[in-house]
Design an enzyme around this catalytic site. Sequence first.
Site, short mmCIF file in Angstrom:
data_model
loop_
_atom_site.label_atom_id
_atom_site.label_comp_id
_atom_site.label_asym_id
_atom_site.label_seq_id
_atom_site.Cartn_x
_atom_site.Cartn_y
_atom_site.Cartn_z
N ILE A 1 0.84 -1.20 0.00
CA ILE A 1 0.00 0.00 0.00
C ILE A 1 0.87 1.25 0.00
O ILE A 1 0.57 2.23 -0.68
CB ILE A 1 -0.98 -0.01 1.19
CG1 ILE A 1 -1.89 -1.24 1.12
CG2 ILE A 1 -1.83 1.27 1.19
CD1 ILE A 1 -2.64 -1.41 -0.19
N ASP A 2 1.98 1.23 0.72
CA ASP A 2 2.92 2.35 0.64
C ASP A 2 3.43 2.51 -0.79
O ASP A 2 3.53 3.63 -1.31
CB ASP A 2 4.11 2.10 1.57
CG ASP A 2 3.84 2.53 3.01
OD1 ASP A 2 2.89 3.30 3.24
OD2 ASP A 2 4.57 2.08 3.91
N VAL A 3 3.79 1.41 -1.42
CA VAL A 3 4.33 1.47 -2.78
C VAL A 3 3.27 1.97 -3.76
O VAL A 3 3.53 2.87 -4.58
CB VAL A 3 4.88 0.10 -3.21
CG1 VAL A 3 5.27 0.11 -4.68
CG2 VAL A 3 6.09 -0.27 -2.35
#
Length: 424
Positions: free
Chosen positions: A189-191
Amino acid sequence: MAPTNLPSPSRQTGALSHLRVLDLSRVLAGPWCTQNLADMGADVIKIEKPGTGDDTRHWGPPYLDGADGSTNQASYFAACNRNKRSVTVDIATPEGQKLVRDLAAQSDVVIENYKTGSLKRYGLDYETLSALNPRLIYCSVTGFGQTGPYATRPGYDLLVQAMSGLMSITGQPDGTPGAGPMRVGVAVIDVFTGMYATTAILGAIEARHHTGRGQSIDIALLDVAMAVLANQGAGFLNAGVVPTRQGNVHPSVVPYQDFPTRDGDMLLAIGNDGQFARFCEVADVEWARDARYTTNSARVANRDTLIPMMCDITRTKPTSEWIRLLEAATVPCGPINDIGQAFADPHVQSRELRVEQYRYAEGSAVADPVNRVCSTASPLRLSETPPTLRHAPPALGQHTDEVLRECLGLDGDAVAGLRARGVL
């Protein structure tokens, strides 16, 4: 105003070499975005806290190998901070705040991932900075966005994987060994958030060509996580059925999963009826003529009988033999590699997906060939303005003097004074 001393795009400098980005973000989502921009040539100035810097500098092991075989520099930082210039500024001080405002006035983009509203007390919020630079694009990355009941909560990838439902569809099905919600093995999700932020910034840059004005961008991890549920989210919204965990099984395509072989496992990604028929030819079975398995819809309805039969067949040959036979029949398949095997794959190597740079050790004035740092190459392949490698992931504060001299015209005495007062 936008910077005027940056080069025009070229094969040597990259597609975004005319842009300057002020990076106030830490950890992964924001830095992933700014590394994308930096790889495409943007001059990314990373503002870090004096003495400690980005949290991920210390998120180890594993660490980068130094000349003595050990270092306190975590490899995590190297994943998302190449091609940037590191400047240390204490934004809790009035002088530090002024330095950042002055740099923002000379930048095209500011990206930050502080808690919602927290930069306002430092005079580093969108309203303040856009008044100084109306062309500024200001991207805020938070866990839950600038509005809504959760806006002030801190957000983390794992927390958002859980809240979005992603963990509920990841892992082995209920009633099987190892069943239970599972996070994805990368902070996905960060990526994804970094990628969406990159897209939004490029969209705002294009809009600025027509309006002459910048704008604020609100990117939230939870929004991104809900968006990337993709077909699973659409299935629920349109059919009203809550998806469940199915391990490596695809909910809508069969066969599309891992299968055992004589010496391990392989992956079959059979996406249409023609591919299934060719698999059957290789396996010397008549299933493609059986009405229960002729079409994908039929195979989905009858997966409980088809998959065990396929497993019995795939166990009869080693992985390499299946891949040789199935690739010759243009049936999508592959080994299930570990990361070491993936980087050793001849195709990965031919695509030059491993890149190597030499970094500055903390406190060193020159790059040391012993201090090698490796990372995965940018997957962006632009024929005329490809990504460039200019800076290894920087040592903390490596470019402070250079940037303050170049962008703000501060001489050595002025920088030394700021450093003596604890601003840098």
